[in-house]
Design an enzyme around this catalytic site. Structure first.
Site, PDB file in Angstrom:
ATOM      1  N   PRO A  37       0.806  -1.219   0.000  1.00  0.00           N
ATOM      2  CA  PRO A  37       0.000   0.000   0.000  1.00  0.00           C
ATOM      3  C   PRO A  37       0.843   1.274   0.000  1.00  0.00           C
ATOM      4  O   PRO A  37       1.833   1.374   0.728  1.00  0.00           O
ATOM      5  CB  PRO A  37      -0.810  -0.112   1.295  1.00  0.00           C
ATOM      6  CG  PRO A  37      -0.768  -1.542   1.677  1.00  0.00           C
ATOM      7  CD  PRO A  37       0.538  -2.052   1.191  1.00  0.00           C
ATOM      8  N   CYS A  38       0.422   2.226  -0.812  1.00  0.00           N
ATOM      9  CA  CYS A  38       1.036   3.562  -0.764  1.00  0.00           C
ATOM     10  C   CYS A  38       0.420   4.368   0.381  1.00  0.00           C
ATOM     11  O   CYS A  38       1.123   4.999   1.149  1.00  0.00           O
ATOM     12  CB  CYS A  38       0.841   4.274  -2.094  1.00  0.00           C
ATOM     13  SG  CYS A  38       1.738   3.522  -3.464  1.00  0.00           S
TER      14      CYS A  38
END
Length: 215
Positions: free
Chosen positions: A131-132
């Site tokens: 995940p960013c």
């Protein structure tokens, strides 16, 4: 950290792209992609629901970002290493972090603990796609619901516009669950903002006045 203040999400996106184009250094990522990268940026939008929420300069149009926001809020059937809806609403099948935020702010209106996270070390240290978006925090201040988000890494040109739109829809969702509170400030922190200046070269000229020819 660069502070960018803008009246709308659309203008915030445009200013962020301009900043990375003007000040970015060339960095080759661990995936061997060429990027322009700057130090962290902090974006403040005081009226995030005000139009335009999506820049007309973005290659992604309103239909796409609305679907993206709907997937974040309600999930979808696509298979991927991670899914923001699952990480926020069904964190590894164990907890609904968004309901926790709602409950916390109902019970304790001045709480600073209404936080959701996406990172899971035992999974994300072992897979290539992670995940960013890392953290979402909501606070009730001055009769409004403010949201603050942190991205470990953010594709400013292609992804940021959709990210901001969807997260403000989440902010509005939480505000409505809190007896229809007014949506307040949206703060978006990108720790490593970047642009894939080779891959997305054809999308850059729309955001800048001069011809783009950076090698």
């Amino acid at each position: 950290m660069k502070l960018i203040k803008a009246p709308t999400l659309a203008r915030a996106h445009e200013l962020a792209v301009e900043y990375v184009i003007e000040h970015g250094d060339i960095v080759i990522t661990e995936d061997e992609e060429l990027t322009l990268e700057t130090d962290a940026i902090c974006i403040e939008v005081r009226t995030p629901l005000e139009e335009p929420m999506l820049s007309p300069k973005s290659k992604f149009k309103l239909k796409f970002v609305r679907e993206y926001a709907d997937h974040l809020l309600h999930g979808n059937t696509s298979e991927f290493e991670y899914d923001y809806h699952e990480r926020l609403f069904e964190w590894f099948g164990m907890t609904d972090q968004i309901q926790y935020i709602i409950n916390t702010l109902k019970d304790n209106p001045t709480s600073r603990r209404a936080i959701a996270v996406t990172w899971e070390p035992t999974t994300d240290q072992m897979v290539p796609d992670v995940p960013c978006l890392q953290l979402v925090q909501c606070v009730r201040r001055n009769g409004k619901l403010d949201m603050k988000v942190v991205f470990r890494s953010n594709d400013v040109l292609s992804a940021m516009g959709s990210n901001m739109y969807a997260l403000v829809m989440l902010q509005d969702y939480i505000a409505n669950a809190l007896d229809g509170m007014e949506v307040g400030m949206y703060t978006h922190i990108a720790l490593i903002p970047h642009i894939y200046h080779k891959r997305d070269a054809s999308d850059i000229p729309a955001f800048i006045e001069v011809k783009y020819d950076r090698k």
